[in-house]
Design a protein around this motif. Structure first.
Motif, PDB file in Angstrom:
ATOM      1  N   ASP A  20     -38.952   6.503  13.763  1.00 33.34           N
ATOM      2  CA  ASP A  20     -38.549   6.383  15.175  1.00 33.34           C
ATOM      3  C   ASP A  20     -39.763   6.259  16.096  1.00 33.34           C
ATOM      4  O   ASP A  20     -39.681   6.483  17.288  1.00 33.34           O
ATOM      5  N   ILE A  51     -33.395   0.409  15.721  1.00 33.80           N
ATOM      6  CA  ILE A  51     -34.511   1.170  16.263  1.00 33.80           C
ATOM      7  C   ILE A  51     -35.228   0.368  17.347  1.00 33.80           C
ATOM      8  O   ILE A  51     -35.953   0.921  18.179  1.00 33.80           O
ATOM      9  N   TYR A  92     -29.414   2.782  18.970  1.00 34.78           N
ATOM     10  CA  TYR A  92     -30.716   3.417  18.721  1.00 34.78           C
ATOM     11  C   TYR A  92     -30.559   4.933  18.585  1.00 34.78           C
ATOM     12  O   TYR A  92     -31.058   5.543  17.631  1.00 34.78           O
ATOM     13  N   ILE A 139     -31.282   7.281  15.256  1.00 38.47           N
ATOM     14  CA  ILE A 139     -32.241   8.392  15.304  1.00 38.47           C
ATOM     15  C   ILE A 139     -31.599   9.670  14.764  1.00 38.47           C
ATOM     16  O   ILE A 139     -32.197  10.403  13.974  1.00 38.47           O
ATOM     17  N   SER A 150     -33.059   8.757  10.633  1.00 35.90           N
ATOM     18  CA  SER A 150     -34.489   8.763  10.954  1.00 35.90           C
ATOM     19  C   SER A 150     -35.244   9.740  10.059  1.00 35.90           C
ATOM     20  O   SER A 150     -34.706  10.751   9.595  1.00 35.90           O
TER      21      SER A 150
END
Length: 360
Positions: free
Chosen positions: A170, A279, A334, A338, A342
């Motif tokens: 990330d 991302i 996104y 995450i 991530s």
């Protein structure tokens, strides 16, 4: 703890597999482990161990010599084998067993049912008579999705199959799209029948919105001629562009500026390109067959089945989004990635798995 990763191809051409192993190796070393990679292919600036061979099955007597040599120097606690179909994976597993070194097998979707249907008799004979007898002795078999875990359980009848998804860093720079210079749909990945590119091209030809381009990024190979024939038959030659292999900053910019990335794969275990796009806050249409969480649909992306009707509907919907709505959905996707995919949130799962190898 000292860990050796064995993979047949660590070059850019290996696609998401390189990204997964590169990141895992990075985070292990960052956490204070000693982690290194052995492969037959690399990129110019890579610092890995290499066995040079281009023989069928990547066969070479040098594999066992190299593994023996570097193990004598480092005394590995775990050997992590990535992939299933070539000699280096088989020989590494055999070496681990003979030397009583715990080993993990990551199949990376290579035993998924769609591939068995499309596979050759040779592969089935090799699995049943050679590979299975060795790989079933792994301390752990790693699955990337719940579906892959289920399928591997049927193949190996083994309880120690552990699920950890593909993960993404990330820490990348993110470019928000605020001006439309050229509106385009992006496919990025290997040119292969499995990837559903032909499906995307046909869906593209039938969309309502005709003022958009389709860009296809991936190393040119023999399969492109099939796609060229389809494009010519559909009379959309001027709307489709093949970019070849794109990497580095150019790849990030290409993804960031796409209105949507589409990965209509028939069989995948998450697919790193889906996470890479998310991302970078680019909305993604991909398939249920990639093993992503269903909540992808409610968080800025779209999951479909790899068929023409569903793909056309998803494309028509997303191409109606203006820049503001596109960016809002990209931001939402996104945040979802995450939280669920991530390294910052899930690296602890890998640490626990490696430590468990020493206990078993």
């Amino acid at each position: 703890m000292k860990i050796l990763h064995v993979v047949e191809d660590y070059s850019i051409e290996s696609g998401g597999l390189r990204t997964v192993i590169k990141d895992l190796n990075h985070y292990l070393n960052k956490a204070g482990f000693f982690s290194c990679i052995l492969s037959s292919k690399e990129e110019k600036l890579d610092n890995i161990f290499i066995v040079n061979t281009s023989k069928p099955w990547l066969y070479s007597k040098e594999w066992i010599k190299k593994i023996t040599l570097i193990n004598e120097e480092y005394n590995f606690d775990v050997i992590h084998i990535h992939g299933v179909w070539t000699y280096p994976q088989y020989k590494s597993a055999q070496f681990s067993i003979d030397n009583k070194i715990p080993f993990i097998l990551s199949c990376h979707g290579m035993y998924e049912p769609w591939l068995w249907k499309k596979g050759t008799v040779k592969k089935k004979i090799y699995f049943n008579n050679v590979a299975k007898n060795v790989f079933k002795k792994a301390n752990f078999i790693h699955a990337i999705t719940p579906d892959e875990k289920h399928n591997l359980t049927k193949l190996f009848n083994k309880e120690s199959i552990i699920e950890i998804p593909n993960l993404i860093s990330d820490s990348k720079d993110v470019f928000l799209k605020d001006k439309i210079k050229e509106k385009y749909i992006l496919y990025l990945g290997r040119l292969d029948k499995k990837k559903g590119i032909d499906l995307l091209i046909e869906a593209f030809s039938k969309m309502k919105n005709k003022g958009v381009k389709l860009k296809i990024a991936g190393k040119i190979n023999e399969y492109k001629s099939n796609l060229d024939d389809l494009i010519e038959r559909l009379k959309i030659d001027n709307q489709v562009e093949f970019l070849g292999l794109i990497s580095g900053d150019k790849k990030q910019t290409l993804i960031s500026n796409a209105h949507v990335l589409v990965a209509p794969s028939h069989s995948e275990v998450i697919g790193m390109v889906n996470l890479e796009a998310a991302i970078l806050k680019t909305p993604v249409i991909t398939t249920h067959q990639t093993g992503l969480k269903p909540e992808w649909n409610n968080n800025g992306g779209r999951l479909i089945n790899p068929n023409l009707k569903e793909l056309i509907i998803a494309l028509d919907e997303i191409l109606e989004w203006d820049v503001e709505k596109r960016n809002k959905n990209g931001e939402q996707l996104y945040n979802f990635v995450i939280n669920n995919y991530s390294w910052s949130e899930r690296f602890k799962d890998w640490l626990e798995l490696y430590k468990s190898c020493q206990i078993k």
